[in-house]
Design a protein around this motif. Structure first.
Motif, mmCIF file in Angstrom:
data_model
loop_
_atom_site.group_PDB
_atom_site.id
_atom_site.type_symbol
_atom_site.label_atom_id
_atom_site.label_comp_id
_atom_site.label_asym_id
_atom_site.label_seq_id
_atom_site.Cartn_x
_atom_site.Cartn_y
_atom_site.Cartn_z
ATOM 1 N N PRO A 1 16.604 -42.169 -5.734
ATOM 2 C CA PRO A 1 17.162 -42.748 -4.500
ATOM 3 C C PRO A 1 18.162 -41.797 -3.854
ATOM 4 C CG PRO A 1 17.115 -44.392 -6.248
ATOM 5 C CD PRO A 1 16.746 -43.087 -6.886
ATOM 6 N N PHE A 2 18.128 -41.734 -2.524
ATOM 7 C CA PHE A 2 18.961 -40.777 -1.794
ATOM 8 C C PHE A 2 20.436 -41.157 -1.907
ATOM 9 C CE2 PHE A 2 20.888 -38.863 1.965
ATOM 10 C CZ PHE A 2 20.386 -37.569 1.892
ATOM 11 N N GLN A 3 21.274 -40.151 -2.112
ATOM 12 C CA GLN A 3 22.715 -40.364 -2.201
ATOM 13 C C GLN A 3 23.359 -40.032 -0.855
ATOM 14 O OE1 GLN A 3 24.264 -41.672 -4.930
ATOM 15 N NE2 GLN A 3 22.176 -41.891 -5.748
ATOM 16 N N TYR A 4 23.786 -41.065 -0.136
ATOM 17 C CA TYR A 4 24.404 -40.860 1.177
ATOM 18 C C TYR A 4 25.878 -40.474 1.029
ATOM 19 C CZ TYR A 4 20.273 -43.223 3.024
ATOM 20 O OH TYR A 4 18.987 -43.566 3.348
ATOM 21 N N GLU A 5 26.329 -39.624 1.943
ATOM 22 C CA GLU A 5 27.738 -39.262 1.995
ATOM 23 C C GLU A 5 28.529 -40.339 2.740
ATOM 24 O OE1 GLU A 5 28.931 -36.695 0.507
ATOM 25 O OE2 GLU A 5 27.131 -35.512 0.080
ATOM 26 N N HIS A 6 29.842 -40.320 2.563
ATOM 27 C CA HIS A 6 30.703 -41.205 3.347
ATOM 28 C C HIS A 6 30.944 -40.539 4.709
ATOM 29 C CE1 HIS A 6 34.253 -43.458 4.659
ATOM 30 N NE2 HIS A 6 33.856 -44.399 3.808
#
Length: 322
Positions: free
Chosen positions: A148-153
């Protein structure tokens, strides 16, 4: 005479073996009534057309089930070129699926070699198993499983942009729901020097295998963040000194007169159908349109974003040489 029970045919002769005469109860009259229009061939039990329609429905349901299972499980990038490009770009992969008896051309050999060098598991599976894992996509015998893709803040996105030493250039998407458009925008943003891409958490495409495929692996190099509320995040960035430029067909200025290109900038791209939402448009400092030939209504969202990003990159290069 009416009512005369002795008239001929009114009662049976005495001595007959049969019992009393019973009426039809209106059944003969009902039998003469119409039964409505003839059902369609697909609705007639046992008709060849019905069997064909049932078989087609079963195939559709099978594909839908396979796609649902693929969506519920890990994302799998499908296709030889996308898999090779993703491996070259360093996409965080957990397994490489290779169909049994696949035609091992240069791309297949490179994919296997790169996966082996990176320590990625290489699994040979039957072709129908690869069909299931990719949701029926055109995989050409190769599939790359990604976590699963890890989104940045969003705040980290701005920090990374400032740390680059250049005026921040960010791209925000307002309701872009096609993952292919998302992947293409990410690829264009990376090509023209943007520092990151922002997505809203609702009514927007996410980083699925299709988006990975279209981005050609550039999402592994360009940070992508997700905002709970896009409008609120744009207002926050504006308070940090960034200009907000919305890409809109009815923009107040065209790209030829876009004087904010060299400033810290956020480019907002609207959805494929309705463009920018009202709240987002009201948040923009300027709305920009792309001049087009007569008879052409609009451009695809990702193509329009690429045109505007190219113009921003051109102006920044000129400014850097002055």
């Amino acid at each position: 005479m009416a009512g005369n029970s002795r008239r001929r045919g009114a009662i049976r002769k005495s001595g007959t073996k049969k019992g009393q005469v019973s009426g039809s109860g209106g059944e003969r009259r009902k039998g003469l009534e119409g039964k409505g229009p003839t059902p369609r061939a697909e609705d007639r039990y046992g008709h060849p057309a019905q069997r064909k329609a049932k078989a087609a429905a079963a195939r559709t349901e099978k594909k839908r089930t396979a796609a649902k299972k693929a969506a519920d499980g890990p994302e799998v990038i499908a296709g030889r070129n996308p898999v090779v490009e993703s491996l070259r770009a360093g996409v965080p992969a957990t397994a490489l699926y290779v169909a049994l008896n696949v035609d091992a051309d240069d791309r297949v050999k490179e994919a296997v070699q790169v996966a082996a060098d990176k320590g990625i598991s290489i699994l040979e599976v039957p072709r129908d198993e690869l069909d299931r894992r990719t949701g029926g996509a055109m995989h050409q015998g190769l599939g790359l499983q990604v976590p699963p893709f890890q989104y940045e803040h969003p705040d980290d996105l701005l920090t990374m942009a400032r740390d680059s030493g250049e005026p921040p250039l960010l791209v925000a998407l307002d309701g872009v729901t096609d993952p292919r458009n998302l992947g293409a925008v990410i690829r264009s943003a990376a090509a023209f020097g943007a520092h990151g891409v922002l997505l809203p958490s609702r009514r927007s495409a996410g980083m699925t295998a299709v988006a990975w495929r279209t981005s050609a692996g550039t999402a592994a190099k360009l940070p992508v963040a997700m905002a709970t509320n896009l409008t609120r995040q744009l207002v926050s960035w504006a308070s940090e000194g960034l200009m907000i430029a919305g890409l809109d067909a009815d923009g107040s200025a065209d790209i030829d007169s876009m004087n904010v290109a060299t400033d810290p900038l956020v480019i907002v791209v609207g959805s494929e159908g309705r463009g920018l939402s009202r709240l987002v448009r009201d948040t923009c400092d300027v709305t920009v349109s792309i001049p087009m030939a007569a008879g052409v209504e609009s451009l695809n969202a990702s193509v329009a974003a690429a045109v505007l990003l190219s113009e921003v990159a051109r102006r920044r290069r000129i400014a850097g040489r002055v």
